[in-house]
Design a protein around this motif. Structure first.
Motif, short mmCIF file in Angstrom:
data_model
loop_
_atom_site.label_atom_id
_atom_site.label_comp_id
_atom_site.label_asym_id
_atom_site.label_seq_id
_atom_site.Cartn_x
_atom_site.Cartn_y
_atom_site.Cartn_z
N ARG A 1 0.84 -1.21 0.00
CA ARG A 1 0.00 0.00 0.00
C ARG A 1 0.87 1.26 0.00
O ARG A 1 0.47 2.31 0.46
CB ARG A 1 -0.91 0.00 1.23
N CYS A 2 2.11 1.11 -0.52
CA CYS A 2 3.03 2.25 -0.51
C CYS A 2 2.92 3.11 -1.77
O CYS A 2 3.34 4.27 -1.78
CB CYS A 2 4.47 1.79 -0.31
N GLY A 3 2.33 2.57 -2.83
CA GLY A 3 2.22 3.32 -4.08
C GLY A 3 3.45 3.15 -4.95
O GLY A 3 4.50 2.71 -4.51
N VAL A 4 3.28 3.50 -6.22
CA VAL A 4 4.35 3.37 -7.21
C VAL A 4 5.22 4.62 -7.19
O VAL A 4 4.71 5.73 -7.30
CB VAL A 4 3.77 3.17 -8.63
N GLU B 1 -5.80 -3.39 4.81
CA GLU B 1 -5.45 -1.96 4.74
C GLU B 1 -4.59 -1.59 5.96
O GLU B 1 -5.00 -0.84 6.85
CB GLU B 1 -6.71 -1.12 4.63
N TYR C 1 -0.49 13.05 13.96
CA TYR C 1 0.20 12.46 12.81
C TYR C 1 -0.27 13.09 11.51
O TYR C 1 -1.29 13.77 11.46
CB TYR C 1 -0.01 10.93 12.78
N ALA C 2 0.51 12.85 10.49
CA ALA C 2 0.14 13.19 9.12
C ALA C 2 0.37 11.94 8.28
O ALA C 2 0.95 10.97 8.75
CB ALA C 2 0.99 14.35 8.62
N ILE C 3 -0.11 11.97 7.05
CA ILE C 3 0.07 10.82 6.17
C ILE C 3 1.38 10.98 5.41
O ILE C 3 1.65 12.02 4.81
CB ILE C 3 -1.11 10.70 5.18
N ASP C 4 2.17 9.94 5.46
CA ASP C 4 3.49 9.99 4.85
C ASP C 4 3.41 9.74 3.33
O ASP C 4 2.34 9.40 2.81
CB ASP C 4 4.39 8.93 5.51
N GLY C 5 4.53 9.90 2.68
CA GLY C 5 4.59 9.66 1.23
C GLY C 5 4.17 8.25 0.85
O GLY C 5 3.63 8.01 -0.23
N CYS C 6 4.38 7.30 1.78
CA CYS C 6 4.05 5.89 1.51
C CYS C 6 2.69 5.51 2.08
O CYS C 6 2.35 4.33 2.13
CB CYS C 6 5.12 4.99 2.12
N SER C 7 1.92 6.52 2.53
CA SER C 7 0.54 6.37 3.01
C SER C 7 0.42 5.88 4.46
O SER C 7 -0.70 5.84 4.99
CB SER C 7 -0.31 5.47 2.10
#
Lengths: 343, 343
Positions: free
Chosen positions: A118-121, A166, A193-199
């Motif tokens: 779930r980290c994204g491309v 998830e 917290y915030a959402i990181d680049g990798c979600s």
């Protein structure tokens, strides 16, 4: 915590201080400012610059903390993870073949695949791999994401815990376990917290809080308790596999090699940096407030030199501090160097 | 010059002020600080932030000034240069085919070749061209250097003046002519120079000095005198060919298109930016002190919006100010926005 007497900050309280300077000819062309703390295993500040209480997102500098439950839960041993895999679980790698092939094999061993991530491309940052993809007409995939090793770790923990797919949601058991470790080692509740680049959720803490957590890793001894066992194992895995934590040419890899595996360091996006110094019993955390990588790399190198664990004249050091700036014809036009406070 | 009453700087004198902020979730993650001046055609400061007297290298934001002697000397007309070529002479292009092919043809017309350039080899920043080179197994050449158009202009002037081949040396007639124009329009002697990325001397001046020079371009009228003719022609060439000045996707190109050719803007390395507003009779110069491109682009967009020449809601504007930050899965994780002083 009381304001330490060793605070070396002459600027107004709370203001970041100059960390790195870019000179061109006789001109100071650009400057990077920041906050930094060196902390001992008691959680006390040994040295500080700027504001130790600045609340910042550590981004990927949190990966060692996020990786602790993987070991503590027994998931790592149940899956037979090697130290190389544990290093990858803490990596911000550059998507080179040595990284993607290991993550792919790990997922296969778990009975999972790239699509379970779930980290994204993310495009491959590794130049040979990026050029290979172009020549082959292929696209990058989630394996190339700099966090794919961390996510393989999350999936390993998740298989052990039996959570849903998830695993990056903040209330998922995997993320709750990471938060518990984060709050314990930073010595305070998360500031949110915030959402990181990798979600994944990325929790905020003070620069002091992160330095304290790194000092915990520095002091962790195998055989003490579950958490210390896990911290020592992760720390030693990172030191043993510097090329898996980042990649060829990268600061984390080159500086760890320059320190012969005696210090673990880890960058985070937007110019965060942490270091674990087991022999000194110290942890370091810093943030360059403008988010610049060159500023953070210069600052961590300068602090490691100041702490006596990095040779100022090693080529890997000189590349990040007191680095000649050369132009397209190779003419030396300036220098990147630590500012007075770190020099 | 006396300190202007309109100075909007509440920070200590000389200190840079926040220009752009990077937020992630509820956290201010990074901040970019800078100096900026808006100047009228009388050389008076209309608005300023930070220190108008900060002495900075304008880097490629100097290219319009360096290009004036090319026209004033008669060299441009003698060589039959088009407005597209004049735009290229002021460009920091990204080495796309539209740039390299035009510079190659220009050199051939001069009876010169790529090897006569003294800018050095820079990798193509244009993605399609960079990928073409990789697929073809070719290397970048000096034509790909972002300054190759400026250097073609230098070679054109040099052919006219009859100078030696090393046209980037500070005492060469080409560079002496550029310095004379620079000092005249900035209204002061150069504060000295450093060597630029392309090996040409880059002269330093105050942010006010550069804003004053840009205001001269804003007020320049064809038919007045040789220098005004040249300034008006260069300015209009830049406005007419935004894609030659930078390239597809780049801030200079996209923001100039968004302003329908009514404003000329030009970036420089290490976060310099200038703007020429003919209809308002204003010039703008700014420097973000940490050298960050995203900070400078946000700041110039915010100032152009404030001056009423750029639509805050245009997609090209929104990409640089109030831009959503998305992660590798497309999730909106934060925002890049102007700080209070520029909002």
């Amino acid at each position: 915590m009381t304001q330490p007497e060793t605070l070396t900050n002459a600027a107004p309280a709370g203001a970041p201080v100059p960390f790195a300077e870019i000179w061109r000819g006789p001109f100071l062309e650009s400057v990077h400012m920041g906050h930094a703390v060196v902390c001992d295993t008691q959680g006390e500040i040994v040295m500080a610059w700027g504001d130790p209480h600045a609340v910042v997102l550590p981004r990927s500098s949190s990966k060692m903390l996020q990786g602790l439950p993987l070991i503590e839960s027994g998931a790592a041993d149940a899956a037979g993870l090697t130290d190389a895999q544990l290093a990858l679980a803490c990596a911000s790698h550059q998507g080179a073949a040595i990284h993607t092939s290991r993550v792919a094999a790990w997922l296969e061993h778990l009975g999972k695949s790239e699509s379970d991530l779930r980290c994204g491309v993310q495009p491959a940052a590794d130049v040979p791999e990026a050029e290979r993809l172009i020549r082959a007409g292929e696209s990058a995939c989630q394996l190339h994401n700099n966090c794919s090793g961390k996510h393989a770790g999350f999936l390993t923990l998740n298989a052990h815990l039996g959570g849903g797919s998830e695993y990056v949601e903040a209330d998922h058991p995997v993320q709750k376990a990471a938060l518990e470790a984060f709050e314990d080692l930073t010595g305070a509740d998360s500031y949110g917290y915030a959402i990181d680049g990798c979600s994944a959720p990325n929790h905020a803490t003070t620069v002091h809080g992160m330095a304290r957590a790194m000092a915990y890793f520095a002091g962790a001894k195998t055989g003490s308790n579950t958490r210390q066992n896990a911290a020592a194992r992760l720390r030693d895995a990172i030191c043993a596999y510097p090329e898996l934590v980042a990649g060829e040419g990268r600061a984390c890899t080159e500086l760890m090699r320059a320190m012969d595996g005696r210090v673990a360091i880890k960058t985070g996006a937007e110019a965060y940096y942490v270091a674990i110094l087991p022999e000194k019993g110290l942890g370091v955390a810093l943030k360059v407030v403008d988010g610049s990588t060159r500023g953070a790399e210069c600052a961590i190198a300068a602090i490691l030199v100041k702490l006596g664990v990095l040779d100022a004249n090693h080529p890997a050091t000189r590349k990040r501090m007191n680095a000649p700036i050369r132009n397209w014809r190779g003419i030396e036009t300036g220098i990147l160097r630590p500012a007075a406070a770190l020099a």
